[in-house]
Design an enzyme around this catalytic site. Sequence first.
Site, PDB file in Angstrom:
ATOM      1  N   GLU A 129      37.608  15.648  65.978  1.00 35.73           N
ATOM      2  CA  GLU A 129      36.280  15.710  66.613  1.00 35.73           C
ATOM      3  C   GLU A 129      35.154  16.009  65.630  1.00 35.73           C
ATOM      4  O   GLU A 129      34.254  16.799  65.928  1.00 35.73           O
ATOM      5  CB  GLU A 129      36.280  16.749  67.740  1.00 35.73           C
ATOM      6  CG  GLU A 129      37.092  16.330  68.944  1.00 35.73           C
ATOM      7  CD  GLU A 129      36.932  17.264  70.131  1.00 35.73           C
ATOM      8  OE1 GLU A 129      36.245  18.291  70.017  1.00 35.73           O
ATOM      9  OE2 GLU A 129      37.513  16.965  71.200  1.00 35.73           O
ATOM     10  N   GLU A 136      43.520  13.780  73.408  1.00 33.49           N
ATOM     11  CA  GLU A 136      43.107  14.930  74.228  1.00 33.49           C
ATOM     12  C   GLU A 136      42.614  14.373  75.553  1.00 33.49           C
ATOM     13  O   GLU A 136      41.686  13.573  75.580  1.00 33.49           O
ATOM     14  CB  GLU A 136      42.008  15.769  73.573  1.00 33.49           C
ATOM     15  CG  GLU A 136      42.467  16.596  72.397  1.00 33.49           C
ATOM     16  CD  GLU A 136      41.411  17.589  71.907  1.00 33.49           C
ATOM     17  OE1 GLU A 136      40.620  18.075  72.749  1.00 33.49           O
ATOM     18  OE2 GLU A 136      41.369  17.859  70.702  1.00 33.49           O
TER      19      GLU A 136
END
Length: 496
Positions: free
Chosen positions: A173, A292
Amino acid sequence: MHQAKLTLDPAFKVAPVHRRTFGTFVEHLGRCVYTGIYEPGHPTADEDGFRRDVLDLTRELGVSTVRYPGGNFVSGYRWEDGVGPVSERPHRLDLAWHSTETNEVGVDEFVRWCRRAGVEPMMAVNLGTRGIAEALDLLEYCNHPSGTALSDRRIANGAKEPHGIKMWCLGNELDGPWQTGHKTAREYGRLAAETARAMRMVDPGLELVACGSSSSSMPTFGAWEAEVLEETYELVDHISCHAYYQEKDGDLGSFLACSTDMDYFIASVVATADHVGARLKSRKKINISFDEWNVWYQSRFHDTGTPEDWPVAPPLLEDQYHLADAVAFGGLLISLLRNSDRVTAASLAQLVNVIAPIMTEPGGRAWRQTTFHPFAQASRYAAGDVLRIEPVAPAYETKVYGEVPLMDAVATHDGQSTTLFAVNRSIDAPMSLEIDARALGGVRIVEATTLTDADVYARNTADDPARIAPRPNPDVEHDPARVLLPPVSWNVIRLG
């Protein structure tokens, strides 16, 4: 009562079912590791301190891969802290979750836990505060047989055989300003490319995952994927997607349709990746690692604020899931399976305690949350090929996604049996589903289960762990094949 129908035909295949679709995620966050998978003083603990009750539930869940050690945590992680004698391992501040990391569990312990759970380890490297050299060191430590300083160090630490980790995430991320070491797409793309190139010099057969956007709502979404893949296209195999959903402001109808957004996310990333590939005149296809995904009530976490101290393994993100969460969750599973032509790996975030299907008490019980059951059933019964089906069902209007079908479904077929996974999104009415299975050659419904409750907000607890669980569906007809789907329900219909 609503009416719906669909046709099952084994000729219309999407792609094989990928076992890696049923991956999960273990991060050094809250109680996922400590008092989650690892608790030396627990009555069920084995000789390495792993909770056997959690291992049993992990196997029952049907987990295929586990991503480790983060997540946001990895962007500040020094892997060397977690190897060697435990008594000599340093305690560090974890900036991601404002906690103290004791490093009692590191890469060697995690791989041993994976072996006992029967799952494939999936490792993430720190490209936030570290870079190429540290990624190469970790790869050599994990995978080189012997004869170098780092491989011999692993052997001295008790792991004679290489860990043999094949799938590696190049950071986490890094599009997010919250990430330690946040970068622009071009900065990250260059670092990921050089890291991938160097890692492939060690082992050309690695499977590498580049960071995609941390959500489709990011202002850089789309542009981030394009710039990153321009740098990494021929060097990586997957680009990641991350997505979390929650019911907001009592809008249950939109929440139950959240898989609509997952479908959009996947289609957008595929289109972007293929556009970059066309511009580069490459015949290669980049697949998606949706590493995720979950229902996560992020607003609750943000409302708690930051503690003044730096606790060890504090309770964080311990959402208690209800039936509606499980049905929305089931819809997300349907989306992942439906897109198996490009989604070839996925990681449910996370496995234990932290927005997880498994909950534990320190020193005490472990139990299944409502979301445990759709995952376990999909992992158990999805086999062979994913079939392309086009359900015909009434639609309803949602505030967030516009007009959405009241039913969503996907099917798999392995030559012997066919399994249909379906959700009824209707809040107040059952749905009669007629299944045209003539192309399957005279099969019958052999089993039908439903996950439902009169209270859509009913939860499982340590004292009542089976309140929400799959139960036989009594409303089944065989000629024609017809099943009654209760309101707000996850349903599994097996034909053979």
